[in-house]
Scaffold this motif. Structure first.
Motif, PDB file in Angstrom:
ATOM      1  N   ARG A  79       1.074  -1.405  -0.201  1.00  0.00           N
ATOM      2  CA  ARG A  79       0.219   0.054   0.102  1.00  0.00           C
ATOM      3  C   ARG A  79       0.751   1.312  -0.112  1.00  0.00           C
ATOM      4  N   LEU A  80       1.971   1.595   0.976  1.00  0.00           N
ATOM      5  CA  LEU A  80       3.182   2.537   1.098  1.00  0.00           C
ATOM      6  C   LEU A  80       3.715   2.709  -0.262  1.00  0.00           C
ATOM      7  N   GLY A  81       3.689   1.652  -0.765  1.00  0.00           N
ATOM      8  CA  GLY A  81       5.396   1.208  -1.920  1.00  0.00           C
ATOM      9  C   GLY A  81       6.190   1.375  -1.449  1.00  0.00           C
ATOM     10  N   SER A  82       6.935   0.502  -2.798  1.00  0.00           N
ATOM     11  CA  SER A  82       8.551   0.420  -1.660  1.00  0.00           C
ATOM     12  C   SER A  82       9.659   0.006  -2.814  1.00  0.00           C
ATOM     13  N   HIS A  83      10.818   0.592  -3.050  1.00  0.00           N
ATOM     14  CA  HIS A  83      11.230  -0.058  -4.136  1.00  0.00           C
ATOM     15  C   HIS A  83      12.192  -1.712  -3.817  1.00  0.00           C
ATOM     16  N   VAL A  84      11.625  -2.099  -2.786  1.00  0.00           N
ATOM     17  CA  VAL A  84      12.115  -3.674  -2.344  1.00  0.00           C
ATOM     18  C   VAL A  84      11.216  -4.167  -3.180  1.00  0.00           C
ATOM     19  N   ILE A  85      10.488  -3.837  -3.799  1.00  0.00           N
ATOM     20  CA  ILE A  85       8.731  -4.895  -4.050  1.00  0.00           C
ATOM     21  C   ILE A  85       9.462  -4.977  -5.615  1.00  0.00           C
ATOM     22  N   THR A  86      10.098  -3.763  -6.214  1.00  0.00           N
ATOM     23  CA  THR A  86      10.793  -3.481  -7.465  1.00  0.00           C
ATOM     24  C   THR A  86      11.981  -4.742  -7.482  1.00  0.00           C
ATOM     25  N   ASP A  87      12.187  -4.390  -6.347  1.00  0.00           N
ATOM     26  CA  ASP A  87      13.791  -5.287  -6.564  1.00  0.00           C
ATOM     27  C   ASP A  87      13.851  -6.682  -6.435  1.00  0.00           C
ATOM     28  N   ALA A  88      12.333  -7.687  -5.218  1.00  0.00           N
ATOM     29  CA  ALA A  88      12.402  -8.630  -5.460  1.00  0.00           C
ATOM     30  C   ALA A  88      11.550  -8.834  -6.962  1.00  0.00           C
ATOM     31  N   ALA A  89      10.421  -8.020  -7.373  1.00  0.00           N
ATOM     32  CA  ALA A  89       9.743  -8.365  -8.295  1.00  0.00           C
ATOM     33  C   ALA A  89      10.912  -8.815  -9.832  1.00  0.00           C
ATOM     34  N   THR A  90      11.961  -7.795  -9.966  1.00  0.00           N
ATOM     35  CA  THR A  90      12.982  -7.926 -11.666  1.00  0.00           C
ATOM     36  C   THR A  90      14.107  -9.067 -10.738  1.00  0.00           C
ATOM     37  N   LEU A  91      14.437  -9.700  -9.418  1.00  0.00           N
ATOM     38  CA  LEU A  91      15.597 -11.084  -9.730  1.00  0.00           C
ATOM     39  C   LEU A  91      14.176 -11.487  -9.615  1.00  0.00           C
ATOM     40  N   LEU A  92      13.046 -12.063  -9.527  1.00  0.00           N
ATOM     41  CA  LEU A  92      11.994 -12.636  -9.867  1.00  0.00           C
ATOM     42  C   LEU A  92      11.681 -13.110 -11.239  1.00  0.00           C
ATOM     43  N   GLY A  93      11.769 -12.169 -11.963  1.00  0.00           N
ATOM     44  CA  GLY A  93      11.500 -11.919 -12.969  1.00  0.00           C
ATOM     45  C   GLY A  93      12.787 -13.032 -13.987  1.00  0.00           C
ATOM     46  N   ARG A  94      13.827 -11.605 -13.923  1.00  0.00           N
ATOM     47  CA  ARG A  94      14.962 -13.218 -14.023  1.00  0.00           C
ATOM     48  C   ARG A  94      14.717 -14.208 -14.653  1.00  0.00           C
ATOM     49  N   VAL A  95      15.021 -15.138 -13.681  1.00  0.00           N
ATOM     50  CA  VAL A  95      14.448 -16.668 -12.839  1.00  0.00           C
ATOM     51  C   VAL A  95      13.585 -16.670 -13.817  1.00  0.00           C
ATOM     52  N   LEU A  96      12.224 -16.283 -13.428  1.00  0.00           N
ATOM     53  CA  LEU A  96      11.528 -16.616 -14.719  1.00  0.00           C
ATOM     54  C   LEU A  96      11.470 -16.837 -15.611  1.00  0.00           C
ATOM     55  N   ALA A  97      12.584 -16.217 -16.547  1.00  0.00           N
ATOM     56  CA  ALA A  97      13.210 -16.182 -17.956  1.00  0.00           C
ATOM     57  C   ALA A  97      13.829 -17.448 -18.170  1.00  0.00           C
ATOM     58  N   GLY A  98      15.227 -17.184 -16.485  1.00  0.00           N
ATOM     59  CA  GLY A  98      15.897 -18.360 -17.021  1.00  0.00           C
ATOM     60  C   GLY A  98      15.033 -20.087 -17.535  1.00  0.00           C
ATOM     61  N   ALA A  99      14.034 -19.777 -16.456  1.00  0.00           N
ATOM     62  CA  ALA A  99      13.161 -21.641 -16.397  1.00  0.00           C
ATOM     63  C   ALA A  99      12.575 -21.242 -17.518  1.00  0.00           C
ATOM     64  N   ALA A 100      11.840 -20.329 -18.977  1.00  0.00           N
ATOM     65  CA  ALA A 100      11.498 -20.202 -19.669  1.00  0.00           C
ATOM     66  C   ALA A 100      12.096 -20.683 -20.673  1.00  0.00           C
ATOM     67  N   ASN A 101      13.471 -19.996 -20.743  1.00  0.00           N
ATOM     68  CA  ASN A 101      14.323 -20.467 -21.818  1.00  0.00           C
ATOM     69  C   ASN A 101      14.401 -22.002 -21.592  1.00  0.00           C
ATOM     70  N   LEU A 102      14.496 -23.050 -20.665  1.00  0.00           N
ATOM     71  CA  LEU A 102      14.697 -23.834 -20.488  1.00  0.00           C
ATOM     72  C   LEU A 102      13.005 -24.866 -21.299  1.00  0.00           C
ATOM     73  N   VAL A 103      12.616 -24.489 -20.602  1.00  0.00           N
ATOM     74  CA  VAL A 103      10.888 -25.093 -20.667  1.00  0.00           C
ATOM     75  C   VAL A 103      10.346 -24.673 -22.208  1.00  0.00           C
ATOM     76  N   ASP A 104      10.307 -23.334 -22.484  1.00  0.00           N
ATOM     77  CA  ASP A 104       9.374 -22.819 -23.212  1.00  0.00           C
ATOM     78  C   ASP A 104       8.105 -23.195 -23.155  1.00  0.00           C
ATOM     79  N   PRO A 105       7.471 -22.724 -22.160  1.00  0.00           N
ATOM     80  CA  PRO A 105       6.151 -22.848 -22.059  1.00  0.00           C
ATOM     81  C   PRO A 105       5.089 -22.298 -22.798  1.00  0.00           C
ATOM     82  N   ASP A 106       3.877 -22.057 -22.392  1.00  0.00           N
ATOM     83  CA  ASP A 106       3.159 -21.233 -22.984  1.00  0.00           C
ATOM     84  C   ASP A 106       2.822 -20.252 -22.398  1.00  0.00           C
ATOM     85  N   ALA A 107       2.556 -20.395 -21.230  1.00  0.00           N
ATOM     86  CA  ALA A 107       2.177 -19.207 -20.107  1.00  0.00           C
ATOM     87  C   ALA A 107       2.830 -19.466 -18.909  1.00  0.00           C
TER      88      ALA A 107
END
Length: 292
Positions: free
Chosen positions: A203-231
């Protein structure tokens, strides 16, 4: 009469029990707080016995790695003294029903792949971001558990950082240690000196959410590069942060994914807290119908 499965979802904070039909309808539901390790199954059976006579089979989704015999081979500190438990054997004796046991994130993956956000996807990666981070790889609605039951454990992929933060499994800098709900709360507390719940940080907003989301997005990209999912489906309590999570997550994902996987849909989960129950029930009914 339409056959029903007795479905159980055993998590780090709650145990839920219900009856599930083959179309994914949840007929009844009850829940209780998860007790200490030695009392978990006792609580499960107290909740489940009143519903057991209406079911033809029992499906249990549980935190921890589940082997093909329905035993917990390993579990993080989120469930103490859980490793080594023969969940299938204990349930079959207590409930007198044939029983299917699978990891709780695998169960949620089954639900989202069959009747949820990924129901139209051939291959789906379902990621649950909550107290911990888990996942499931589903193909044509069936979860791929792997040889030892650990397939889809995306929370224990290394995050692209060398901060040295310990994960619940004991290793350093797994993505769970940086992007789970407790990890975001810890990062906010360390930066501001304030201990706030995740919803309030959102609710307050914080860059810690942005930082966590960015790291997660990069990890998901690595997983998707391996699995190649539709969704890719994002479930769990942290997904309730909405655009504060999904915006930076998607930007990081698109930047790091290869051209093919970068086109995968990133979708919020549809079934919410019911996904584990529904998926455990659907998986059990599938095996009942197949005679397995």
């Amino acid at each position: 009469m339409t056959p029903l499965a007795l479905a159980v979802d055993i998590g780090g904070t709650k145990i839920a029990v219900g009856l599930v039909a083959a179309d994914g309808t949840l007929k009844e539901r009850t829940r209780a707080a998860t007790p200490a390790g030695s009392s978990i199954l006792q609580t499960v059976f107290e909740l489940a016995r009143p519903l057991a006579k209406q079911a033809v089979i029992c499906g249990i989704g549980t935190a921890g790695t589940v082997d093909p015999r329905g035993r917990i081979t390993s579990a993080t500190d989120l469930l103490t003294d859980w490793a080594g438990t023969d969940v299938k054997g204990a349930a079959q004796r207590a409930l007198t029903l044939p029983t299917v046991v699978l990891n709780d994130c695998h169960a949620a993956g089954v639900a989202e792949a069959r009747v949820g956000s990924a129901r139209d996807a051939r291959t789906a990666l379902v990621v649950a971001v909550g107290t911990g981070i888990g996942g499931a790889v589903c193909v044509a609605g069936r979860v791929r558990t792997g040889l030892s039951g650990t397939a889809g454990s995306i929370g224990h992929l290394p995050a692209p950082t060398s901060a040295g933060v310990p994960c619940s499994c004991g290793a350093l800098d797994h993505i769970e240690a940086h992007a789970s709900g407790p990890a975001i709360e810890r990062a906010y507390r360390e930066e501001t000196g304030q201990a706030l719940p995740l919803a309030e940080i959102g609710r307050l907003g914080s860059h810690v959410i942005t930082d966590a989301a960015t790291l997660l997005g990069r990890v998901l990209a690595g997983a998707a590069n391996l699995v190649d999912p539709d969704a890719i489906v994002i479930a769990g309590g942290v997904s309730m942060l909405g655009q504060a999570l999904f915006g930076p997550l998607e930007a990081a994902y698109r930047a790091d994914a290869l051209p093919g996987p970068s086109a995968a849909q990133l979708l919020p989960a549809r079934l919410g807290d019911d996904a584990g129950l529904v998926g455990a029930g659907l998986e059990a009914l599938s095996r009942f119908e197949n005679g397995s």
